[in-house]
Design a protein around this motif. Structure first.
Motif, PDB file in Angstrom:
ATOM      1  N   ALA A 166      -1.900  -4.730 -10.927  1.00 17.18           N
ATOM      2  CA  ALA A 166      -1.350  -3.465 -11.409  1.00 17.18           C
ATOM      3  C   ALA A 166      -0.206  -3.801 -12.360  1.00 17.18           C
ATOM      4  CB  ALA A 166      -0.862  -2.624 -10.242  1.00 17.18           C
ATOM      5  N   GLU A 167      -0.332  -3.407 -13.623  1.00 17.10           N
ATOM      6  CA  GLU A 167       0.641  -3.806 -14.646  1.00 17.10           C
ATOM      7  C   GLU A 167       1.572  -2.663 -15.053  1.00 17.10           C
ATOM      8  OE1 GLU A 167      -2.707  -6.850 -16.528  1.00 17.10           O
ATOM      9  OE2 GLU A 167      -1.934  -5.191 -17.726  1.00 17.10           O
ATOM     10  N   GLN A 212      -0.885   4.997  -6.091  1.00 17.29           N
ATOM     11  CA  GLN A 212      -0.943   6.370  -5.594  1.00 17.29           C
ATOM     12  C   GLN A 212      -1.314   7.339  -6.717  1.00 17.29           C
ATOM     13  OE1 GLN A 212       3.095   6.381  -4.017  1.00 17.29           O
ATOM     14  NE2 GLN A 212       2.322   6.541  -1.911  1.00 17.29           N
ATOM     15  N   SER A 213      -0.722   7.146  -7.888  1.00 12.12           N
ATOM     16  CA  SER A 213      -1.036   8.002  -9.036  1.00 12.12           C
ATOM     17  C   SER A 213      -2.498   7.849  -9.440  1.00 12.12           C
ATOM     18  CB  SER A 213      -0.130   7.657 -10.222  1.00 12.12           C
ATOM     19  OG  SER A 213       1.235   7.888  -9.920  1.00 12.12           O
ATOM     20  N   ALA A 214      -2.993   6.610  -9.403  1.00 14.26           N
ATOM     21  CA  ALA A 214      -4.385   6.348  -9.765  1.00 14.26           C
ATOM     22  C   ALA A 214      -5.337   7.014  -8.782  1.00 14.26           C
ATOM     23  CB  ALA A 214      -4.627   4.845  -9.810  1.00 14.26           C
ATOM     24  N   ARG A 215      -4.993   6.985  -7.511  1.00 14.69           N
ATOM     25  CA  ARG A 215      -5.828   7.650  -6.494  1.00 14.69           C
ATOM     26  C   ARG A 215      -5.863   9.158  -6.722  1.00 14.69           C
ATOM     27  NH1 ARG A 215      -4.066   6.498  -0.508  1.00 14.69           N
ATOM     28  NH2 ARG A 215      -2.150   7.432  -1.330  1.00 14.69           N
ATOM     29  N   GLN A 216      -4.707   9.730  -7.006  1.00 11.87           N
ATOM     30  CA  GLN A 216      -4.629  11.169  -7.239  1.00 11.87           C
ATOM     31  C   GLN A 216      -5.425  11.575  -8.478  1.00 11.87           C
ATOM     32  OE1 GLN A 216      -0.631  12.637  -7.537  1.00 11.87           O
ATOM     33  NE2 GLN A 216      -1.237  14.786  -7.667  1.00 11.87           N
ATOM     34  N   ALA A 217      -5.391  10.726  -9.524  1.00 15.02           N
ATOM     35  CA  ALA A 217      -6.065  11.059 -10.776  1.00 15.02           C
ATOM     36  C   ALA A 217      -7.570  10.856 -10.711  1.00 15.02           C
ATOM     37  CB  ALA A 217      -5.481  10.218 -11.912  1.00 15.02           C
ATOM     38  N   THR A 247      -5.222  -2.983  -1.667  1.00 15.33           N
ATOM     39  CA  THR A 247      -4.460  -4.067  -2.275  1.00 15.33           C
ATOM     40  C   THR A 247      -4.314  -5.205  -1.285  1.00 15.33           C
ATOM     41  OG1 THR A 247      -2.513  -4.546  -3.631  1.00 15.33           O
ATOM     42  CG2 THR A 247      -2.122  -3.356  -1.578  1.00 15.33           C
ATOM     43  N   GLU A 248      -3.830  -6.334  -1.785  1.00 17.60           N
ATOM     44  CA  GLU A 248      -3.679  -7.547  -0.977  1.00 17.60           C
ATOM     45  C   GLU A 248      -2.323  -7.577  -0.286  1.00 17.60           C
ATOM     46  OE1 GLU A 248      -3.554 -12.440  -1.580  1.00 17.60           O
ATOM     47  OE2 GLU A 248      -4.222 -11.126  -3.213  1.00 17.60           O
ATOM     48  N   GLN A 261       6.666  -3.779  -5.396  1.00 15.18           N
ATOM     49  CA  GLN A 261       6.469  -2.550  -4.639  1.00 15.18           C
ATOM     50  C   GLN A 261       6.283  -1.308  -5.500  1.00 15.18           C
ATOM     51  OE1 GLN A 261       8.756  -2.547  -1.116  1.00 15.18           O
ATOM     52  NE2 GLN A 261       8.613  -0.346  -0.774  1.00 15.18           N
ATOM     53  N   ILE A 262       6.869  -1.283  -6.690  1.00 13.17           N
ATOM     54  CA  ILE A 262       6.682  -0.122  -7.555  1.00 13.17           C
ATOM     55  C   ILE A 262       5.216   0.076  -7.921  1.00 13.17           C
ATOM     56  CG2 ILE A 262       7.022  -1.371  -9.743  1.00 13.17           C
ATOM     57  CD1 ILE A 262       8.488   1.126 -10.775  1.00 13.17           C
ATOM     58  N   GLY A 263       4.443  -1.011  -7.875  1.00 13.00           N
ATOM     59  CA  GLY A 263       3.016  -0.916  -8.169  1.00 13.00           C
ATOM     60  C   GLY A 263       2.274  -0.023  -7.184  1.00 13.00           C
ATOM     61  N   LEU A 264       2.812   0.110  -5.978  1.00 15.72           N
ATOM     62  CA  LEU A 264       2.189   0.997  -5.000  1.00 15.72           C
ATOM     63  C   LEU A 264       2.251   2.448  -5.478  1.00 15.72           C
ATOM     64  CD1 LEU A 264       3.547  -0.593  -1.692  1.00 15.72           C
ATOM     65  CD2 LEU A 264       1.213  -0.739  -2.602  1.00 15.72           C
TER      66      LEU A 264
END
Length: 372
Positions: free
Chosen positions: A29-30, A77-82, A89-90, A70-73
């Motif tokens: 996640a970048e 979450q945004s990707a799941r909602q969209a 994740t690992e 941690q900000i990648g989490l």
């Protein structure tokens, strides 16, 4: 020896409509935009069941991109909602587990570098005690079936029943066309010893190159694996990690469309006799032989480069005689006929000379093929 585990099938915790489970998403996640757009495009294919992305990236050497943290989490979450896709994740530490549970991550996976360490696996198992969440366990870096089974057992003893394995290949000193050696016999043996365990294949880490993903994916499905984890990035060539093995969501859709899913009937399974089982073993050995030959030719390229730089002739008669003498002696001890061994060595040697000629004379590979 069988290791019975009370496991729930993937279909009970992630609806797949009877198809192989497909997990996809970027290696890392970048940023939020990358995650959201990639997730939306993957969801649009209608073939992806679970969105993946690395948040904490355990790199072999420091100085490389080691994940957003941690900000990648939040981006997941945004990707799941969209997209509507569940996220995974690992995790490698108890702190990772705690952060993921707090963020509501749907599925966790344990990476190869963690599976190899029972202390780390036990730490994760303790952190998940009493938590009802699916966990996928990648094979250890080295080919150790007991470590793989041991990791699954530790999680199972912590009360986890939604478990599956991920076959991502094994590290090898020999660098052939594949990033990791598949060693297909190990996941087959794992399935034999833990029959209720479902196994997902990770063609991205086995292949290491996007051109080989389809071949590995089809092989996995032919071996009756239960799903695929394939890395997909919005702009693969701009990825911050594992550039060569990632593909775009559109390319993923085409790859999946081209795969053939063969579902054996009970009758055909009963007809599978000793001869077909022996042929399956030959297929696996042939794969190994091809990888070894490819690795040998890579070394021939390096030899050709050395000879070019030092103005050495391609053919070294004394070296060729040494190879023939030593290999024939070894082959005889192994029960291989002299005629077959001589013919095989001559073919390999001729190809090695062709490869070195290509390097020394700066020919394109096609020119070598045309000359033949």
């Amino acid at each position: 020896m069988s290791h019975p585990l009370a496991l729930r099938p993937i279909s009970s915790w992630l609806p797949t409509a009877g198809r192989p489970l497909i997990i996809s998403g970027p290696c890392s996640a970048e940023n939020e935009n990358q995650m959201v757009q990639t997730a939306q495009q993957l969801a649009a294919t209608g073939r992806v069941h679970l969105l993946r992305a690395g948040i904490w990236k355990p790199r072999t050497r420091p100085g490389q991109f080691e994940g957003a943290g941690q900000i990648g989490l939040e981006w997941l979450q945004s990707a799941r909602q969209a997209s509507g896709l569940p996220i995974c994740t690992e995790v490698a530490t108890a702190a990772h587990v705690e952060a993921c549970l707090h963020a509501g991550v749907d599925v966790l996976w344990i990476g190869a570098r963690t599976t190899v360490n029972p202390f780390s696996v036990q730490e994760i198992a303790d952190a998940l005690q009493g938590v009802d969440i699916p966990v996928l366990v990648k094979n250890p870096v080295n080919p150790d079936l007991e470590l793989w089974i041991g990791a699954l057992e530790r999680l199972h003893k912590a009360g986890l029943y939604k478990l599956a394995a991920i076959h991502r290949g094994f590290s090898s000193f020999e660098k052939g066309p594949l990033r990791n050696a598949p060693m297909w016999d190990l996941p087959i043996e794992l399935k034999t010893r833990v029959p209720e365990l479902q196994i997902i294949c990770d063609p991205s880490h086995i292949a290491g190159h996007r051109e080989l993903l389809s071949f590995i994916a089809q092989k996995a499905l032919d071996l009756d694996m239960d799903g695929l984890m394939i890395e997909s990035h919005l702009c693969p060539d701009l990825a911050l990690s594992d550039v060569r093995q990632q593909i775009s969501p559109a390319t993923l859709a085409r790859l999946l469309e081209g795969l053939e899913i063969r579902t054996p009937s009970p009758a055909s399974e009963q007809l599978k006799d000793s001869l077909s089982q022996l042929r399956d073993q030959i297929d696996l050995l042939d794969d190994d032989i091809m990888q070894k030959l490819a690795a040998r030719m890579k070394i021939s390229e390096k030899i050709g480069q050395y000879k070019k730089e030092n103005k050495v002739t391609i053919l070294q008669v004394s070296r060729w005689e040494e190879i023939m003498h030593s290999r024939l002696a070894m082959a005889g001890a192994m029960g291989l006929s002299r005629g077959f061994t001589e013919s095989f060595l001559k073919l390999v040697h001729q190809e090695s000379i062709e490869v070195q000629n290509w390097i020394m004379n700066e020919l394109a590979p096609q020119a070598v093929v045309m000359k033949k």
